[in-house]
Write a protein that holds these residues in place. Sequence first.
Motif, short mmCIF file in Angstrom:
data_model
loop_
_atom_site.label_atom_id
_atom_site.label_comp_id
_atom_site.label_asym_id
_atom_site.label_seq_id
_atom_site.Cartn_x
_atom_site.Cartn_y
_atom_site.Cartn_z
N ALA A 90 1.06 -1.21 0.09
CA ALA A 90 0.03 0.12 -0.11
C ALA A 90 0.88 1.12 0.02
O ALA A 90 2.09 1.34 0.07
N VAL A 91 0.34 2.52 0.06
CA VAL A 91 0.98 3.49 0.30
C VAL A 91 1.07 3.86 1.65
O VAL A 91 0.41 3.50 2.38
N LEU A 92 2.18 4.18 2.10
CA LEU A 92 2.96 4.32 3.46
C LEU A 92 2.21 6.02 3.82
O LEU A 92 2.37 6.79 3.07
N ASN A 93 1.89 6.03 5.13
CA ASN A 93 1.34 7.36 5.57
C ASN A 93 2.72 8.29 5.36
O ASN A 93 3.69 7.88 5.48
N GLY A 102 -7.22 2.33 2.54
CA GLY A 102 -7.98 2.44 1.30
C GLY A 102 -7.10 2.93 0.09
O GLY A 102 -7.32 3.29 -0.96
N THR A 103 -5.59 2.22 0.28
CA THR A 103 -4.69 2.34 -0.63
C THR A 103 -3.89 1.30 -1.06
O THR A 103 -2.87 1.18 -1.52
N ASN A 104 -4.62 0.06 -0.50
CA ASN A 104 -4.14 -1.33 -0.82
C ASN A 104 -3.71 -1.73 -2.02
O ASN A 104 -4.91 -1.52 -3.00
N PHE A 105 -2.62 -2.32 -2.37
CA PHE A 105 -2.46 -2.74 -3.74
C PHE A 105 -2.74 -4.47 -3.73
O PHE A 105 -3.21 -5.06 -4.82
N VAL A 137 5.55 4.00 -1.61
CA VAL A 137 4.68 2.76 -1.66
C VAL A 137 5.53 1.60 -1.03
O VAL A 137 6.92 1.57 -1.24
N GLY A 138 5.04 0.75 -0.23
CA GLY A 138 5.96 -0.18 0.39
C GLY A 138 5.07 -1.31 0.83
O GLY A 138 3.78 -1.52 0.41
#
Length: 162
Positions: A90-93, A102-105, A137-138
């Motif tokens: 996902a995108v890291l904060n 809400g950013t999971n791949f 992203v990580g």
Amino acid sequence: VERVWKQWHKQKEDNMAIYETDAAKTNKPAPTGSSGAEVLAVRGVVTLPDTLAINELIKGAILPAWHVPVDVIVDADDLDSATSITLTAAVLNAGLTDIEAGTNFFTASTIAQGGGLARMDLKTGPRLAVSSSDRYVGLKVVAAAGTPVAGDVGFTMLYRPA
């Protein structure tokens, strides 16, 4: 400087390690495109220790401002001689303390249980809103390894200008 110190201090308080691939290091800027049709790729690899723990983060790559992901592909060695570890991409904060909701791949992948490959399989990936700032992203370790083993994780991201 104060923000960086607070971020470091918070990580030390939480006793949480953050690992990063060579592509996520801030001294290696991410390539950017000039047109919406140009797909770019970045790949990084990190060797993780046998102390990898639940909730720890792995910075995979930098998604440049005004760019959106096309695909995220993660390849992992066997990081668990048992079968417990799971990873979420996902995108890291901004504080690098968790993943953005809400950013999971992909979510709770078992690829590190025996070694393998996972790629973006959720609609939140291609629907990620464009941002005016660079983002990491990580990966997040969402379930700890039963018997942790050191090994490599490769992180490949395809992206394009928005």
